[in-house]
Design a protein around this motif. Structure first.
Motif, mmCIF file in Angstrom:
data_model
loop_
_atom_site.group_PDB
_atom_site.id
_atom_site.type_symbol
_atom_site.label_atom_id
_atom_site.label_comp_id
_atom_site.label_asym_id
_atom_site.label_seq_id
_atom_site.Cartn_x
_atom_site.Cartn_y
_atom_site.Cartn_z
ATOM 1 N N ASP A 218 6.814 -1.428 -8.299
ATOM 2 C CA ASP A 218 5.653 -1.519 -9.188
ATOM 3 C C ASP A 218 5.988 -1.121 -10.623
ATOM 4 O OD1 ASP A 218 6.130 1.040 -8.341
ATOM 5 O OD2 ASP A 218 4.036 1.621 -8.141
ATOM 6 N N PRO B 170 -0.091 -0.921 -12.337
ATOM 7 C CA PRO B 170 -0.991 -0.445 -11.276
ATOM 8 C C PRO B 170 -1.162 -1.495 -10.182
ATOM 9 C CG PRO B 170 -1.913 -0.023 -13.457
ATOM 10 C CD PRO B 170 -0.728 -0.911 -13.665
ATOM 11 N N LEU B 171 -1.168 -1.056 -8.950
ATOM 12 C CA LEU B 171 -1.288 -1.998 -7.846
ATOM 13 C C LEU B 171 -2.577 -2.814 -7.897
ATOM 14 C CD1 LEU B 171 0.207 -0.364 -4.634
ATOM 15 C CD2 LEU B 171 1.003 -2.341 -5.890
ATOM 16 N N TYR C 95 1.191 2.574 -3.352
ATOM 17 C CA TYR C 95 -0.038 3.244 -3.777
ATOM 18 C C TYR C 95 -0.062 4.678 -3.255
ATOM 19 C CZ TYR C 95 -4.972 3.708 -4.958
ATOM 20 O OH TYR C 95 -6.169 4.096 -5.505
ATOM 21 N N ILE D 193 0.817 -1.209 0.000
ATOM 22 C CA ILE D 193 0.000 0.000 0.000
ATOM 23 C C ILE D 193 0.852 1.261 0.000
ATOM 24 C CG2 ILE D 193 -0.178 0.199 2.509
ATOM 25 C CD1 ILE D 193 -3.010 0.719 -0.073
ATOM 26 N N GLY E 209 2.498 6.693 -5.201
ATOM 27 C CA GLY E 209 2.328 6.696 -6.644
ATOM 28 C C GLY E 209 2.031 8.055 -7.225
#
Length: 550
Positions: free
Chosen positions: A434, A446-447, A402, A399, A405
């Motif tokens: 990632d 993309p996660l 994310y 996370i 990002g």
């Protein structure tokens, strides 16, 4: 394609296929990292390792007779600065390229104060390997240190693909190795002078190879069990000397060896033995084999283990800052140092001396941080359990990637809480996990796509868990996950590198899913064509071989 049935042509094909991901790794390494390692005079840890390696090499060929000096001594610091400036000047003068690891300096480095040695809390392996390389090259190579991880990673990556091939999963092994070699995070980590994390990832690859052989491999025998344990022990010893935290991979490695011994127990028992005693002579032999395997695994490290040991509890104390918000733990050296000095330690040492310049591994200093951590855990166990749960969630979901990002520069991203310190700085050291790419091409994954891969993998294999092969794949992913999770969950996620390494589990899942999907499409198409009279009996046999993966 079990090894017992591999003909020589097939072995050559498998070996060739196993080498292809290594070529991708080398190409990406040269493209992504060699343009970034020209600042040889700005990296402290590069200067320290080169000082130790250079003086070790020069003292070996021409001893000065002077006593050794540690990196904390002012004479060693002066020599390190002079050596880095000299190396940079000679690199420009001789036009040595970063990928020319074999080229050495034509002139001897500046006068040395004697044999420079590491501090008590330093990892000694990288400098020792570099010094051995200098002896083989016959001189000081400015870029050899950056290539140590690559030289070791190539055979281990080949081993991974080979074990997958022996286990009838050549395609999955090939795809997994290609994904690893195409990851800027793993490739750039091999070259970073900031920390020897590349050796941690090499040992992790070895753990994957060992797990495949123990859990998925065909015709596991006593000899192959011991041989693979010995090979993994050599890898672990070298990597642990260069990166002490590599030892945290042991729980996952030992679990895979336990499952391998269990497979041997089941395979060696005759059907009639199900009705007799639970333990017989063969069980005792397997226990002895497992003990021998553990000795072969950890023995090499115990033999070469340096007398100087890296501190542990300082990292645990600071590491709690990743999710602690109430008890004052902070992921920052200066905060830990302030608590240490306020307790009365090092009163005769100036406060401006950095943590890494102090002997933080001494028993009474380890006890200071250990007692604080254990007191906090005993006083509030739920607080600690919440931290462990938050770490587990953060590592499995990635996370933090994310959250970062949307940031152009993770290094300047403010922490979510003061306790986190400069976590963003650690995530900015190399490209985050990632991203994927080859040469000049790069793309961010993309996660949510990564999460979907994990969910599909778990759903499919849990649904098919009644099949032995599917259960084995689940156990393999469990062993790899356990090896990765030990460090970030029990120590900290703030170091960034170990936490992001969990992306390797998603790579493994992706490779196996693609292989299963292709095998399903292939077998279905063969059956369809057979029904329409467009294939003969040989095609049907080919279909049955492909269906074994389902």
């Amino acid at each position: 394609m079990s090894r017992k049935h591999m003909t020589m042509p097939r072995r050559l094909i498998v070996l060739l296929v196993s080498c292809l991901p290594s070529l991708i790794l080398l190409a990406n390494y040269i493209r992504w990292t060699t343009g970034e390692i020209h600042h040889l005079d700005q990296w402290r840890r590069y200067g320290e390792d080169m000082s130790v390696a250079t003086t070790d090499y020069l003292e070996h060929i021409e001893p000065t007779g002077r006593p050794s000096v540690t990196l904390s001594d002012e004479a060693a610091k002066t020599y390190m600065r002079g050596l880095q400036n000299y190396i940079r000047k000679m690199v420009l003068m001789q036009d040595i390229r970063p990928w020319q690891f074999w080229r050495t300096l034509r002139r001897d480095p500046p006068a040395r104060p004697g044999h420079v040695v590491h501090r008590m809390n330093d990892d000694v392996g990288r400098a020792w390997l570099t010094a051995q390389g200098f002896r083989h090259l016959g001189g000081v190579s400015p870029f050899l240190l950056f290539w140590l991880t690559v030289f070791m990673c190539v055979p281990v990556l080949i081993w991974v693909v080979w074990e997958f091939a022996v286990a009838d999963h050549l395609l999955a092994g090939f795809l997994f190795a290609v994904l690893f070699a195409s990851s800027p995070f793993f490739v750039e980590s091999m070259a970073t002078p900031y920390v020897a994390i590349g050796f941690h990832f090499i040992a992790l690859l070895g753990a994957v190879a060992l797990g495949v052989s123990m859990i998925l491999g065909n015709h596991l025998s006593y000899g192959s069990f011991a041989l693979r344990a010995c090979f993994m022990g050599a890898i672990l010893a070298i990597c642990a000397l260069c990166r002490n935290g590599t030892l945290t991979l042991l729980p996952g490695i030992l679990l895979s060896m336990t499952l391998g011994a269990r497979r041997l127990r089941i395979d060696r028992r005759r059907p009639a033995d199900n009705s007799i005693a639970i333990i017989d002579k063969r069980d005792l032999r397997l226990v002895a084999l497992f003990i021998l395997g553990v000795i072969l695994l950890v023995g090499p490290y115990l033999v070469v283990r340096p007398a100087k040991q890296h501190e542990i509890w300082l990292g645990v104390w600071q590491g709690l800052g990743d999710f602690d918000r109430t008890k004052g733990y902070v992921w920052a050296d200066h905060v830990a140092l302030a608590a240490f000095l306020d307790a009365g330690f090092d009163r005769d040492v100036p406060r401006e001396v950095q943590v890494y310049e102090r002997n933080m591994g001494a028993p009474e200093r380890e006890a200071f941080f250990r007692d604080q951590v254990l007191a906090s855990v005993r006083s509030d166990p739920l607080w600690y359990l919440r931290i462990l749960a938050q770490r587990l969630y953060a590592v499995v979901t990635q996370i933090k990637l994310y959250q970062l990002g949307a940031q152009k520069d993770p290094a300047t991203t403010p922490p979510l809480a003061p306790n986190e310190g400069k976590i963003g700085f650690h995530y900015s050291r190399v490209t985050t996990a990632d991203w994927m790419g080859f040469a000049a091409f790069r793309v961010v994954v993309p996660l949510p796509v990564v999460w979907c891969v994990g969910l599909v993998f778990l759903s499919f294999f849990i649904w098919c868990r009644h099949k032995p092969r599917s259960r084995a794949v689940l156990w393999l992913s469990t062993c790899v996950s356990l090896a990765i999770l030990t460090m970030p969950v029990l120590i900290t996620t703030a170091g960034a590198f170990e936490a992001q390494a969990f992306i390797l589990v998603y790579m493994l899942a992706c490779a196996i899913i693609i292989e299963r999907l292709l095998c399903f499409v292939w077998s279905t198409s063969i059956v369809f064509l057979k029904k329409h009279g467009q294939r003969d009996g040989q095609s049907l046999r080919t279909s049955s071989i492909a269906s074994r993966h389902l």
